[in-house]
Each structure stands twice: as C-alpha cells, then as structure tokens.
Write a protein that holds these residues in place. Structure first.
Motif, PDB file in Angstrom:
ATOM      1  N   ARG A  89       0.861  -1.171   0.000  1.00  0.00           N
ATOM      2  CA  ARG A  89       0.000   0.000   0.000  1.00  0.00           C
ATOM      3  C   ARG A  89       0.897   1.220   0.000  1.00  0.00           C
ATOM      4  O   ARG A  89       1.748   1.384   0.865  1.00  0.00           O
ATOM      5  CB  ARG A  89      -0.909   0.000   1.226  1.00  0.00           C
ATOM      6  N   CYS A  90       0.696   2.064  -0.985  1.00  0.00           N
ATOM      7  CA  CYS A  90       1.548   3.243  -1.097  1.00  0.00           C
ATOM      8  C   CYS A  90       0.983   4.355  -0.231  1.00  0.00           C
ATOM      9  O   CYS A  90      -0.226   4.528  -0.132  1.00  0.00           O
ATOM     10  CB  CYS A  90       1.636   3.678  -2.545  1.00  0.00           C
ATOM     11  N   SER A  91       1.874   5.102   0.386  1.00  0.00           N
ATOM     12  CA  SER A  91       1.433   6.179   1.268  1.00  0.00           C
ATOM     13  C   SER A  91       1.322   7.509   0.526  1.00  0.00           C
ATOM     14  O   SER A  91       1.125   8.551   1.144  1.00  0.00           O
ATOM     15  CB  SER A  91       2.403   6.308   2.439  1.00  0.00           C
ATOM     16  N   CYS A  92       1.431   7.477  -0.814  1.00  0.00           N
ATOM     17  CA  CYS A  92       1.342   8.745  -1.548  1.00  0.00           C
ATOM     18  C   CYS A  92      -0.111   9.236  -1.547  1.00  0.00           C
ATOM     19  O   CYS A  92      -1.040   8.468  -1.373  1.00  0.00           O
ATOM     20  CB  CYS A  92       1.853   8.587  -2.975  1.00  0.00           C
ATOM     21  N   SER A  93      -0.264  10.534  -1.706  1.00  0.00           N
ATOM     22  CA  SER A  93      -1.606  11.120  -1.788  1.00  0.00           C
ATOM     23  C   SER A  93      -1.479  12.454  -2.514  1.00  0.00           C
ATOM     24  O   SER A  93      -0.381  12.976  -2.686  1.00  0.00           O
ATOM     25  CB  SER A  93      -2.175  11.354  -0.391  1.00  0.00           C
ATOM     26  N   ASP A 119       3.988  11.632 -11.225  1.00  0.00           N
ATOM     27  CA  ASP A 119       3.704  10.201 -11.065  1.00  0.00           C
ATOM     28  C   ASP A 119       4.406   9.692  -9.823  1.00  0.00           C
ATOM     29  O   ASP A 119       5.573   9.987  -9.614  1.00  0.00           O
ATOM     30  CB  ASP A 119       4.243   9.409 -12.267  1.00  0.00           C
ATOM     31  N   CYS A 120       3.704   8.884  -9.036  1.00  0.00           N
ATOM     32  CA  CYS A 120       4.350   8.277  -7.880  1.00  0.00           C
ATOM     33  C   CYS A 120       5.262   7.169  -8.388  1.00  0.00           C
ATOM     34  O   CYS A 120       4.866   6.336  -9.188  1.00  0.00           O
ATOM     35  CB  CYS A 120       3.316   7.710  -6.919  1.00  0.00           C
ATOM     36  N   GLN A 121       6.504   7.162  -7.903  1.00  0.00           N
ATOM     37  CA  GLN A 121       7.457   6.161  -8.385  1.00  0.00           C
ATOM     38  C   GLN A 121       7.227   4.794  -7.770  1.00  0.00           C
ATOM     39  O   GLN A 121       7.736   3.805  -8.256  1.00  0.00           O
ATOM     40  CB  GLN A 121       8.872   6.638  -8.066  1.00  0.00           C
ATOM     41  N   PHE A 122       6.467   4.751  -6.701  1.00  0.00           N
ATOM     42  CA  PHE A 122       6.220   3.463  -6.042  1.00  0.00           C
ATOM     43  C   PHE A 122       4.997   2.741  -6.614  1.00  0.00           C
ATOM     44  O   PHE A 122       4.977   1.524  -6.685  1.00  0.00           O
ATOM     45  CB  PHE A 122       6.011   3.670  -4.543  1.00  0.00           C
ATOM     46  N   CYS A 123       3.941   3.507  -6.949  1.00  0.00           N
ATOM     47  CA  CYS A 123       2.690   2.840  -7.346  1.00  0.00           C
ATOM     48  C   CYS A 123       2.136   3.360  -8.661  1.00  0.00           C
ATOM     49  O   CYS A 123       1.093   2.917  -9.112  1.00  0.00           O
ATOM     50  CB  CYS A 123       1.654   2.990  -6.237  1.00  0.00           C
ATOM     51  N   HIS A 124       2.835   4.315  -9.277  1.00  0.00           N
ATOM     52  CA  HIS A 124       2.425   4.906 -10.550  1.00  0.00           C
ATOM     53  C   HIS A 124       1.111   5.670 -10.498  1.00  0.00           C
ATOM     54  O   HIS A 124       0.491   5.889 -11.532  1.00  0.00           O
ATOM     55  CB  HIS A 124       2.393   3.846 -11.676  1.00  0.00           C
ATOM     56  N   SER A 125       0.668   6.060  -9.299  1.00  0.00           N
ATOM     57  CA  SER A 125      -0.507   6.942  -9.234  1.00  0.00           C
ATOM     58  C   SER A 125      -0.142   8.244  -9.919  1.00  0.00           C
ATOM     59  O   SER A 125       0.984   8.728  -9.809  1.00  0.00           O
ATOM     60  CB  SER A 125      -0.873   7.246  -7.781  1.00  0.00           C
ATOM     61  N   HIS A 126      -1.129   8.803 -10.634  1.00  0.00           N
ATOM     62  CA  HIS A 126      -0.872   9.999 -11.419  1.00  0.00           C
ATOM     63  C   HIS A 126      -1.576  11.186 -10.766  1.00  0.00           C
ATOM     64  O   HIS A 126      -2.755  11.095 -10.436  1.00  0.00           O
ATOM     65  CB  HIS A 126      -1.410   9.760 -12.837  1.00  0.00           C
TER      66      HIS A 126
HETATM   67 ZN   LIG Z   1       2.217   5.957  -4.613  1.00  0.00          ZN
END
Ligand SMILES: [Zn+2]
Length: 284
Positions: free
Chosen positions: A226-230, A259-266
């Motif tokens: 689970r990525c902690s990006c937001s 782009d998140c480098q861990f989960c590719h969320s844009h």
């Molecule tokens: Zn992420």
C-alpha cells in the motif's frame, strides 16, 4: 500454499531471545511488477522488503522504517519501506544494460546504505548501514551490532514468486543460559533452506527448526502493498520545490503532472491548485 503476506513475531519462552518471521507473496509480486525488473534486481528488492518488515517489528510508535541504498553499481537506488501497520512499498532504479552479475556488491557498487525511521510525529532518525559484508543480511547484522548493540541474525530469500525471511535477536540483559540458547538456535537457523522459508507456514518452519525449544508464536499480522502517496503529500512536495519553479512549469506546460514512483498513481495540478497552494485561497 499456506500463509502468505504475513508477519509474525515469536519468542523463546523465558529468555532474552526473540524472533520474527515474514512471508510475502502477492504484495511482493505487485511491487515487483511495477517495473521490468531483471531477476537479480527483483530478488534483491524482495530481500530488502523482507528486511524492512522484520526490522519494523522494533517500531514502538506509528511511523515507517525504510531501507535505502544508493551507489554506482547497476542498481543506482534501492528502497524498501514498511509502516507500523505492515504496509510495504519499494523500488529499484537500475541500468538494464550493465546488469550481468548477481552478486550483492556488484549490483550496488560503491555507495551508501541507510535505515531511516520516520515517526508519524516527531524527529526522524537515520542510521548508516556499514557496507562491509557481501550480502544484505550481513550488512544489516553489522548495523544492529554497531548501532543498537543487538546481536541479530537475518535470513533473507526471494525468488520470482515470493520473498521470505527470519530474524533472531538477543536482547540486552541476557544471561549465560540465554547465550547458550542463542548459540543453539543460531546453529539451527543457519540450516534453513530458501524453499523452507518460502513455502512452509510459520508453525511448521519453527517446529522443524526449533522443536527442542519452547517457542511462543504471536498472532500473525497481514502485510500488504500500500503506497502512502496522496494528492496532499504530492502538493507538499511541490511546495518544497518552490513557488517560482511551480509557476515556471505551469507557464511551460499548462499544468503540473506527477507520477508516484512506487505505485504509478498519477497526480495533475492546474493553475488553480497552485494558486491555492501558495496563497491559501483561490480566485474565481
Ligand atoms: Zn504511490
């Protein structure tokens, strides 16, 4: 297949010797499929993720533990992170053309490795991991010895389908009896095969290794990618880049895309978002 994506602590009853076990399946496969990783890179990433989960057992507060390596080898960056609630993420940046050897030192080259503990609240702590051993487990054992004065043994394995590991630790205040137990269980743990760690459930594995000792297993805890990006955190990163830089990107590209480098969320931010970020209100 038995329990996968699980973490479990255990203790040797009435002693100062404790341990932890982890097995990653789906979570590791998801992380490993975020980039076209060559086998040797994916395996080292798997070992790093396993190590981060095992080491997260020492977190006494909400936060994350991350393992980071940077160097001049084919892998320029390696990162594995685990939170107190066993959410993991990780990545490796690599040069596919120069990957020929699978050796730990050859993959990372000369460089720096560190463990960072980031509490949800409070000061961040960073410790340098000595790079004197030719394995991730060996380097981390040195780290515990020097930084925490804790005798630690780590067994880390990964293949294309999963990753798994075992950690033993001798706590301060150990008696002569604990020292004998420590020697005994290490001798047994060193016989563990990759297949056993990757395939067996914790109870079977620990019984097979330590059936002459009294081991108490705690409840298993699920581990998940689970990525902690937001959006909020990404805005925080833009704030750090600075107002001038953000507006210069906006003028050039009309919006800021990240782009998140861990989960590719844009994440996409327009002028309104950036106005809001730097002035605290938007003008309509
Ligand atoms: Zn992420």
């Amino acid at each position: 297949m038995a329990s996968r994506d699980q973490f479990q602590r255990f203790i040797f009853e009435h002693s100062q010797v404790r341990g932890a076990w982890v097995q990653l399946g789906e979570s590791f496969r998801e992380i490993g499929s975020q980039a076209p990783y060559p086998d040797s890179v994916r395996e080292l990433l798997g070992e790093s993720l396993v190590a981060s989960v095992l080491m997260s057992s020492s977190l006494k507060f909400e936060g994350t533990l991350s393992l980071q390596a940077q160097g001049d080898g084919p892998i320029s960056t390696l990162m594995a992170e685990c939170s107190h609630d066993r959410h993991i993420r990780g990545l490796a940046r690599f040069d596919e053309h120069s990957i020929s050897e699978e050796d730990f030192e050859a993959l990372l080259g000369q460089g720096r490795m560190a463990i960072t503990i980031t509490p949800a609240q409070g000061q961040r702590y960073q410790g340098v991991v000595p790079r004197e051993e030719n394995s991730l487990a060996g380097c981390l054992e040195e780290y515990f010895e020097r930084s925490e004065q804790l005798a630690t043994s780590l067994f880390l394995f990964a293949d294309e389908n999963g990753a798994a590991g075992l950690m033993l630790q001798r706590l301060p205040g150990h008696t002569e009896e604990d020292d004998e137990l420590w020697e005994r269980v290490n001798h047994l743990a060193r016989t563990v095969e990759a297949d056993e760690l990757l395939e067996l459930d914790s109870e079977t594995l620990l019984y097979r290794l330590f059936h002459e000792e009294t081991v108490r297993l705690f409840d298993p805890e699920p581990v998940a990618f689970r990525c902690s990006c937001s959006r909020e955190r990404t805005l925080g990163a833009l704030e750090a880049i600075g107002k001038e830089e953000c507006y210069s990107i906006l003028d050039e590209q009309g919006s800021i895309e990240m782009d998140c480098q861990f989960c590719h969320s844009h994440y996409r931010f327009d002028r309104n978002d950036i106005d809001h970020l730097f002035t605290g209100h938007t003008l309509h």
